[in-house]
Design a protein around this motif. Structure first.
Motif, short mmCIF file in Angstrom:
data_model
loop_
_atom_site.label_atom_id
_atom_site.label_comp_id
_atom_site.label_asym_id
_atom_site.label_seq_id
_atom_site.Cartn_x
_atom_site.Cartn_y
_atom_site.Cartn_z
N GLN A 198 0.88 -1.27 -0.10
CA GLN A 198 0.05 0.05 0.09
C GLN A 198 0.99 1.39 -0.11
O GLN A 198 2.08 1.12 0.38
N SER A 199 0.38 2.29 -0.43
CA SER A 199 1.34 3.48 -0.53
C SER A 199 1.89 3.93 0.82
O SER A 199 2.97 4.44 0.77
N ALA A 200 1.19 4.05 1.57
CA ALA A 200 1.62 4.45 3.04
C ALA A 200 2.76 3.46 3.57
O ALA A 200 3.57 4.04 4.11
N TRP A 201 2.63 2.15 3.30
CA TRP A 201 3.81 1.29 3.51
C TRP A 201 5.23 1.34 2.77
O TRP A 201 6.16 1.56 3.16
N ARG A 202 4.89 1.72 1.37
CA ARG A 202 6.20 2.22 0.75
C ARG A 202 6.73 3.23 1.19
O ARG A 202 8.13 3.34 1.19
N ILE A 239 8.11 1.67 5.34
CA ILE A 239 8.66 0.66 5.65
C ILE A 239 10.36 0.38 5.52
O ILE A 239 10.92 0.98 4.68
N ALA A 240 10.76 -0.11 6.65
CA ALA A 240 12.15 -0.22 6.76
C ALA A 240 12.80 -1.42 5.85
O ALA A 240 12.15 -2.33 5.62
N GLU A 241 13.80 -1.26 5.19
CA GLU A 241 14.41 -2.18 4.12
C GLU A 241 14.33 -3.61 4.85
O GLU A 241 14.18 -4.53 3.85
#
Length: 117
Positions: A7-11, A14-16
């Motif tokens: 989801q756009s918010a996750w992109r 989110i840490a690598e």
């Protein structure tokens, strides 16, 4: 073939390392509807259960008031209705389900599993 989608918010957040762990879970080839990833409590005492949701069908998976339970060793820890974005066909995506503190029937001891009711 199953596609991994964020989801756009996750992109944006989110840490690598987390992204690599999620992709590694999928690489194992698990076929469960919900692949458990992480469980925690926030500062309010709400239970946060992060899973990978898998839609392995050719139809969109529409999430309109689906009753989801967090279950640990056969005991229901919490249950709540969720409406989230639609999961496209043949898509796996991470999602965090938040069970408010007052919805907990008991405190989980270890990571539970999610079930659709």
């Amino acid at each position: 073939m199953q596609t991994f989608q964020l989801q756009s918010a996750w992109r944006k957040t989110i840490a690598e390392g987390d992204l690599n762990e999620l992709k590694a879970l999928l690489a194992v080839g698990k076929t469960e509807r919900f692949i458990p990833y992480r469980q925690a409590f926030n500062y309010r005492g709400d239970l946060l259960v992060t899973v990978i949701i898998q839609n392995q069908s050719s139809e969109e998976d529409v999430w309109e008031s689906k009753l989801i339970a967090c279950v640990e060793e056969g005991e229901t820890i919490a249950e709540r209705s969720f409406s989230i974005q639609t999961v496209p066909p043949y898509t796996s995506m991470p999602w965090t389900f938040i069970f408010p503190k007052d919805s907990l029937a008991q405190t989980p001891v270890k990571t539970g599993t999610l079930q659709e009711r």
